[in-house]
Scaffold this motif. Structure first.
Motif, PDB file in Angstrom:
ATOM      1  N   ASN A   4      20.590  -9.251  -0.384  1.00 17.20           N
ATOM      2  CA  ASN A   4      19.504  -9.049  -1.341  1.00 17.20           C
ATOM      3  C   ASN A   4      18.317  -8.326  -0.707  1.00 17.20           C
ATOM      4  O   ASN A   4      17.165  -8.540  -1.104  1.00 17.20           O
ATOM      5  CB  ASN A   4      19.048 -10.383  -1.952  1.00 17.20           C
ATOM      6  N   GLN A   5      18.587  -7.456   0.268  1.00 15.58           N
ATOM      7  CA  GLN A   5      17.507  -6.649   0.827  1.00 15.58           C
ATOM      8  C   GLN A   5      16.998  -5.697  -0.254  1.00 15.58           C
ATOM      9  O   GLN A   5      17.773  -4.969  -0.875  1.00 15.58           O
ATOM     10  CB  GLN A   5      18.021  -5.830   2.012  1.00 15.58           C
ATOM     11  N   HIS A   6      15.688  -5.689  -0.444  1.00 15.48           N
ATOM     12  CA  HIS A   6      15.120  -4.810  -1.460  1.00 15.48           C
ATOM     13  C   HIS A   6      13.767  -4.308  -0.998  1.00 15.48           C
ATOM     14  O   HIS A   6      13.051  -4.968  -0.240  1.00 15.48           O
ATOM     15  CB  HIS A   6      14.991  -5.531  -2.806  1.00 15.48           C
ATOM     16  N   LEU A   7      13.439  -3.111  -1.438  1.00 13.03           N
ATOM     17  CA  LEU A   7      12.165  -2.486  -1.107  1.00 13.03           C
ATOM     18  C   LEU A   7      11.751  -1.584  -2.252  1.00 13.03           C
ATOM     19  O   LEU A   7      12.561  -0.816  -2.780  1.00 13.03           O
ATOM     20  CB  LEU A   7      12.278  -1.680   0.191  1.00 13.03           C
ATOM     21  N   GLN A   8      10.476  -1.709  -2.652  1.00 11.53           N
ATOM     22  CA  GLN A   8       9.878  -0.812  -3.632  1.00 11.53           C
ATOM     23  C   GLN A   8       8.561  -0.320  -3.039  1.00 11.53           C
ATOM     24  O   GLN A   8       7.752  -1.122  -2.577  1.00 11.53           O
ATOM     25  CB  GLN A   8       9.622  -1.512  -4.962  1.00 11.53           C
ATOM     26  N   GLU A   9       8.361   1.003  -3.070  1.00 14.16           N
ATOM     27  CA  GLU A   9       7.199   1.591  -2.408  1.00 14.16           C
ATOM     28  C   GLU A   9       6.673   2.756  -3.245  1.00 14.16           C
ATOM     29  O   GLU A   9       7.448   3.503  -3.841  1.00 14.16           O
ATOM     30  CB  GLU A   9       7.592   2.077  -1.017  1.00 14.16           C
ATOM     31  N   ALA A  10       5.352   2.893  -3.278  1.00 11.37           N
ATOM     32  CA  ALA A  10       4.737   4.011  -3.980  1.00 11.37           C
ATOM     33  C   ALA A  10       3.480   4.437  -3.238  1.00 11.37           C
ATOM     34  O   ALA A  10       2.732   3.595  -2.734  1.00 11.37           O
ATOM     35  CB  ALA A  10       4.396   3.633  -5.420  1.00 11.37           C
ATOM     36  N   VAL A  11       3.263   5.753  -3.149  1.00  9.44           N
ATOM     37  CA  VAL A  11       2.083   6.326  -2.503  1.00  9.44           C
ATOM     38  C   VAL A  11       1.576   7.457  -3.381  1.00  9.44           C
ATOM     39  O   VAL A  11       2.361   8.271  -3.877  1.00  9.44           O
ATOM     40  CB  VAL A  11       2.408   6.876  -1.093  1.00  9.44           C
ATOM     41  N   VAL A  12       0.261   7.509  -3.587  1.00  7.80           N
ATOM     42  CA  VAL A  12      -0.353   8.604  -4.318  1.00  7.80           C
ATOM     43  C   VAL A  12      -1.638   8.998  -3.610  1.00  7.80           C
ATOM     44  O   VAL A  12      -2.376   8.138  -3.108  1.00  7.80           O
ATOM     45  CB  VAL A  12      -0.632   8.219  -5.793  1.00  7.80           C
ATOM     46  N   SER A  13      -1.897  10.300  -3.517  1.00  6.68           N
ATOM     47  CA  SER A  13      -3.064  10.795  -2.793  1.00  6.68           C
ATOM     48  C   SER A  13      -3.541  12.086  -3.440  1.00  6.68           C
ATOM     49  O   SER A  13      -2.741  12.850  -3.984  1.00  6.68           O
ATOM     50  CB  SER A  13      -2.707  11.055  -1.320  1.00  6.68           C
ATOM     51  N   GLY A  14      -4.866  12.324  -3.379  1.00  7.75           N
ATOM     52  CA  GLY A  14      -5.380  13.572  -3.920  1.00  7.75           C
ATOM     53  C   GLY A  14      -6.877  13.555  -4.088  1.00  7.75           C
ATOM     54  O   GLY A  14      -7.556  12.557  -3.801  1.00  7.75           O
ATOM     55  N   PRO A  15      -7.443  14.675  -4.545  1.00  6.68           N
ATOM     56  CA  PRO A  15      -8.901  14.781  -4.706  1.00  6.68           C
ATOM     57  C   PRO A  15      -9.384  14.004  -5.926  1.00  6.68           C
ATOM     58  O   PRO A  15      -8.716  13.959  -6.959  1.00  6.68           O
ATOM     59  CB  PRO A  15      -9.108  16.285  -4.880  1.00  6.68           C
ATOM     60  N   LEU A  16     -10.559  13.386  -5.781  1.00  9.90           N
ATOM     61  CA  LEU A  16     -11.212  12.702  -6.890  1.00  9.90           C
ATOM     62  C   LEU A  16     -12.428  13.477  -7.380  1.00  9.90           C
ATOM     63  O   LEU A  16     -12.862  13.300  -8.511  1.00  9.90           O
ATOM     64  CB  LEU A  16     -11.631  11.287  -6.456  1.00  9.90           C
ATOM     65  N   SER A  17     -12.986  14.300  -6.504  1.00  9.96           N
ATOM     66  CA  SER A  17     -14.089  15.186  -6.849  1.00  9.96           C
ATOM     67  C   SER A  17     -14.123  16.281  -5.794  1.00  9.96           C
ATOM     68  O   SER A  17     -13.233  16.364  -4.943  1.00  9.96           O
ATOM     69  CB  SER A  17     -15.416  14.421  -6.893  1.00  9.96           C
ATOM     70  N   GLU A  18     -15.136  17.115  -5.812  1.00 12.72           N
ATOM     71  CA  GLU A  18     -15.211  18.191  -4.830  1.00 12.72           C
ATOM     72  C   GLU A  18     -15.353  17.673  -3.411  1.00 12.72           C
ATOM     73  O   GLU A  18     -14.944  18.326  -2.454  1.00 12.72           O
ATOM     74  CB  GLU A  18     -16.384  19.122  -5.165  1.00 12.72           C
ATOM     75  N   GLN A  19     -15.948  16.506  -3.244  1.00  9.34           N
ATOM     76  CA  GLN A  19     -16.181  15.965  -1.902  1.00  9.34           C
ATOM     77  C   GLN A  19     -15.418  14.688  -1.619  1.00  9.34           C
ATOM     78  O   GLN A  19     -15.388  14.246  -0.473  1.00  9.34           O
ATOM     79  CB  GLN A  19     -17.679  15.698  -1.705  1.00  9.34           C
ATOM     80  N   LEU A  20     -14.789  14.104  -2.611  1.00 14.70           N
ATOM     81  CA  LEU A  20     -14.158  12.784  -2.457  1.00 14.70           C
ATOM     82  C   LEU A  20     -12.660  12.874  -2.703  1.00 14.70           C
ATOM     83  O   LEU A  20     -12.210  13.474  -3.686  1.00 14.70           O
ATOM     84  CB  LEU A  20     -14.790  11.798  -3.430  1.00 14.70           C
ATOM     85  N   SER A  21     -11.892  12.279  -1.785  1.00 15.76           N
ATOM     86  CA  SER A  21     -10.435  12.185  -1.926  1.00 15.76           C
ATOM     87  C   SER A  21     -10.031  10.718  -1.783  1.00 15.76           C
ATOM     88  O   SER A  21     -10.716   9.929  -1.117  1.00 15.76           O
ATOM     89  CB  SER A  21      -9.721  13.016  -0.863  1.00 15.76           C
ATOM     90  N   GLY A  22      -8.914  10.371  -2.392  1.00 19.07           N
ATOM     91  CA  GLY A  22      -8.448   8.991  -2.322  1.00 19.07           C
ATOM     92  C   GLY A  22      -6.962   8.911  -2.048  1.00 19.07           C
ATOM     93  O   GLY A  22      -6.209   9.855  -2.298  1.00 19.07           O
TER      94      GLY A  22
END
Length: 735
Positions: free
Chosen positions: A218-236
């Protein structure tokens, strides 16, 4: 690693591509000696930076000798808290890239360290607070407390206890394994080395991925990653991973898995580009582990392995680690100022002990002998440093470090009802600096010093036949440092020699049960010498590094025990470790790449130790958990496939890895050895545009090797077996 490596601070740009890890020297030499051997151009998939999907790379020529070469991809390091090429770092360094972590399915820092040349790990079957890390045969003989260790872990510039190597590798850019004393820049408790963990930073382009796995047990893994600009000076950036499995140890009472451990981790980060040359990175992460058992099993193990516990006894086991940090970087004309302010917390509850079979063998009656340990810790730290800019002719870094820690560690014995409540408080201050100065175009000299002040207090209440209060204090200041010379034999080959002095702070044991044994344990100190080289070929298809080393440790720590009073204490002993290691990588051609490492370590205890738990120790005994020989070899292959079922440009990716661990003593008394073992893993996938589907197999030889060993009585030995063979499938999609 011997690649030329440059560091890129987070400035809203994508991370550079990553280099593979190491090659076992024997195979390297043999292949290099083959007559007519050529480095043909291969159609290897190259992953664009920032975590986007692999794409097939078309050869620009026919791959014949003399054609253009595909270079090994570069990685980045911050091994000395400043930015420089790794080839200029005058000590041994291994790098495990994020792509390697994903390709080898290394889900925790502990798992990644187990395959690193010169590194050995003692643990209780994945229990998240038990690992003892040794580098080049140096490390605590017995960890007498959560603060007692010879290897420090740094996560994005924030120091953390090595008891947290169970942390997941979620969205990690790379792990840097720094070998030899690192007291100059990382302080006490780094006399064996340091683990530098660097996570991925927010990007100025939108990207991410989702991944899922399912396998046996029953080995299981769920993973998610999201990245990008939030404004001209801010990224998340935000990353989350949920995983779990059915434990490979059965419960003898109901035939079900002993426990069903789970892990849930997430990390969020914001990068603010305040102005040109000025940025701020804020990170918040949380890792929670549940239901992990502390394994202490009778050897030899049953088939299948099992323990006789009341079902559900481990259901409330839990560990939560949180980190919040703010890093500010400001570039001056010729230098950089960095400030890292951090808050970390740990909450830990764990039940463990002897099952009925252990108690029957030791005491003659089948009962559960259990203890519950509870701990919480809060640490506030501030690091302020001033360093040279990347590429400066003179590398230098200087800084101040402050930290305050409050920790509780309480133990309750279910049998007898004894309880021990312990509180620890530590204030540490340090000033440090290191410089590498070119004496000529080829010759460089390095010097570094750190002076530290530790103020520790211990307050406890022991509940037994009566109630006893206990209060102690400890003041200590010490200096650590290193000197080194490096020489560029060619533009692609460096040799170096280094002398280092390390220190392992004194403190108060976590196992104290009475006032008579609560005196602070002595600090440990070390002196090390290392001679090594770092080499890469001109076409950057081949890289190799190696080192000879000798480390002498005075007053290493052992757990003492008096059977007449059932009291514990800390016993000191001197140790010595010497040996050699090699690691490298070779992009052979035809889509093939070889990597691996080889190490030889002769580690001994060089003084007698009387009154140690398990019996007295004679000088000349081998150090526990350290094999003389260990090594690894991996073969990866990428090849384009013909179009089928309307799928264009599919690529087959394969990886087969082999790890050998030699015999090693189970304990400091050398009562018995843990057997040698071989571990073979594989992963085969098909890349289809932005997606990859793969199958994996772990421990394909199905070897039942020991994770640790312990001599409990003349006829009773204990340990824990590793998981056997498992197979599974997975898929990942990049966007």
């Amino acid at each position: 690693m011997p690649q030329p490596i440059y560091v890129k601070k987070p400035q809203g740009r994508r991370a550079p591509p990553h280099a593979p890890s190491a090659l076992a020297v024997a195979l390297l030499t043999a292949l290099a000696a083959l007559p007519g051997a050529t480095l043909a151009q291969e159609a290897a998939p190259v992953r664009p930076s920032g975590g986007t999907p692999p794409v097939a790379q078309t050869p620009p020529d026919d791959g014949k000798p003399g054609s253009a070469a595909i270079e090994l991809q570069t990685v980045t390091v911050t091994a000395r808290q400043g930015e420089e090429r790794a080839v200029d770092v005058p000590f041994g360094l291994s790098v495990i890239t994020g792509e390697e972590l994903k390709g080898r399915r290394l889900q925790t820092v502990e798992e990644a360290l187990k395959g690193t040349p010169g590194v050995t790990v003692n643990s209780w079957g994945g229990e998240p607070n038990s690992a003892n890390i040794l580098i080049r045969g140096t490390g605590s003989l017995n960890q007498v407390g959560m603060d007692d260790g010879s290897v420090v872990m740094i996560v994005d510039g924030v120091p953390m206890s090595m008891r947290h190597v169970s942390l997941g590798t979620l969205d990690v850019e790379r792990l840097e394994v720094l070998k030899g004393p690192q007291g100059t820049l990382f302080g006490g408790n780094s006399q064996a080395g340091a683990i530098n963990v660097i996570t991925r930073k927010p990007t100025r382009v939108f990207e991410g991925h989702v991944r899922g796995e399912y396998g046996q047990d029953n080995q299981h893994l769920q993973e998610a990653v999201v990245s990008g600009p939030l404004s001209e000076q801010l990224s998340g950036r935000f990353a989350v991973r949920n995983s779990g499995f059915d434990h490979w140890i059965e419960n003898a009472q109901d035939g079900k898995p002993l426990a069903k451990p789970t892990d849930l981790a997430f990390r969020g980060s914001l990068l603010w580009d305040i102005a040109s040359g000025t940025s701020m990175l804020f990170s918040a992460e949380r890792h929670e582990s549940k239901r992990s058992p502390r394994l202490t099993m009778l050897r030899p193990y049953d088939d299948p392995p099992s323990q006789d516990f009341t079902p559900g006894i481990f259901d409330d086991n839990r560990k939560v680690v949180e980190r919040y940090s703010a890093e500010i970087n400001h570039d001056l004309r010729d230098s950089r100022i960095t400030s890292i302010t951090a808050y970390t917390s740990t909450d830990y509850d764990s039940v463990g002990g002897y099952d009925r079979r252990n108690s029957q063998a030791l005491y003659g009656f089948p009962v559960e002998y259990l203890r519950k340990d509870s701990s919480d810790q809060k640490v506030v730290s501030q690091d302020l440093r001033w360093s040279s800019l990347p590429g400066a002719s003179v590398f230098w870094v200087t800084g101040l470090h402050l930290s305050h820690s409050e920790r509780a560690y309480d133990s309750l014995y279910f049998t007898g009802g004894n309880r021990y409540d312990r509180n620890y408080e530590t204030d540490s201050y340090a000033a440090y600096g290191e410089v590498t100065y070119p004496l000529t175009n080829a010759l460089k000299v390095t010097g570094g010093l750190r002076h530290s002040w530790d103020r520790k207090s211990y307050d406890a209440t022991y509940f037994g036949a009566g109630t006893v209060e206990d209060n102690r204090k400890l003041d200590d200041d010490y200096t650590t440092g290193r000197m080194a010379l490096s020489y560029a034999v060619t533009p692609h080959t460096n040799v170096y020699g280094a002398l280092s002095h390390g220190y392992q702070s004194g403190g108060f044991s976590d196992d104290t049960t009475q006032v008579a044994d609560s005196n602070p344990y002595k600090p440990s100190s070390s002196n090390a010498i290392e001679i090594g080289f770092k080499r890469e070929s001109a076409d950057r298809r081949f890289a190799l590094s190696g080192a000879l080393f000798l480390t002498k440790v005075k007053d290493d720590h052992l757990l003492g025990y008096d059977p007449a009073t059932f009291s514990t204490s800390t016993i000191n002993a001197d140790t010595e470790s010497k040996g050699a290691e090699l690691e490298g990588t070779w992009r052979v051609g035809g889509g093939f790449e070889l990597s691996g490492g080889l190490s030889y370590i002769d580690a001994t205890i060089t003084s007698d130790a009387i009154g140690v738990l398990g019996g007295d120790i004679d000088a000349g005994s081998r150090r526990p958990d350290v094999p003389r020989w260990s090594g690894s070899l991996a073969i990866t292959h990428f090849t384009p496939l013909p179009e089928f079922m309307g799928l264009s440009s599919p690529v087959l990716s394969s990886r087969l890895s082999y790890q050998h661990m030699g015999t090693r003593p189970a304990d400091a008394q050398n009562h018995f050895d843990l057997g040698a073992y071989r571990k073979v893993d594989m992963r085969i996938g098909v890349m289809l545009g932005n997606a990859e589907v793969y199958v994996y197999g772990d421990n394909l030889l199905d070897e039942q090797y020991d994770l640790f060993g312990y001599w409990a009585a003349p006829t009773v030995t204990q340990g824990a077996p590793a998981r056997g063979r498992t197979l599974g499938v997975g898929a990942i999609y990049y966007f």
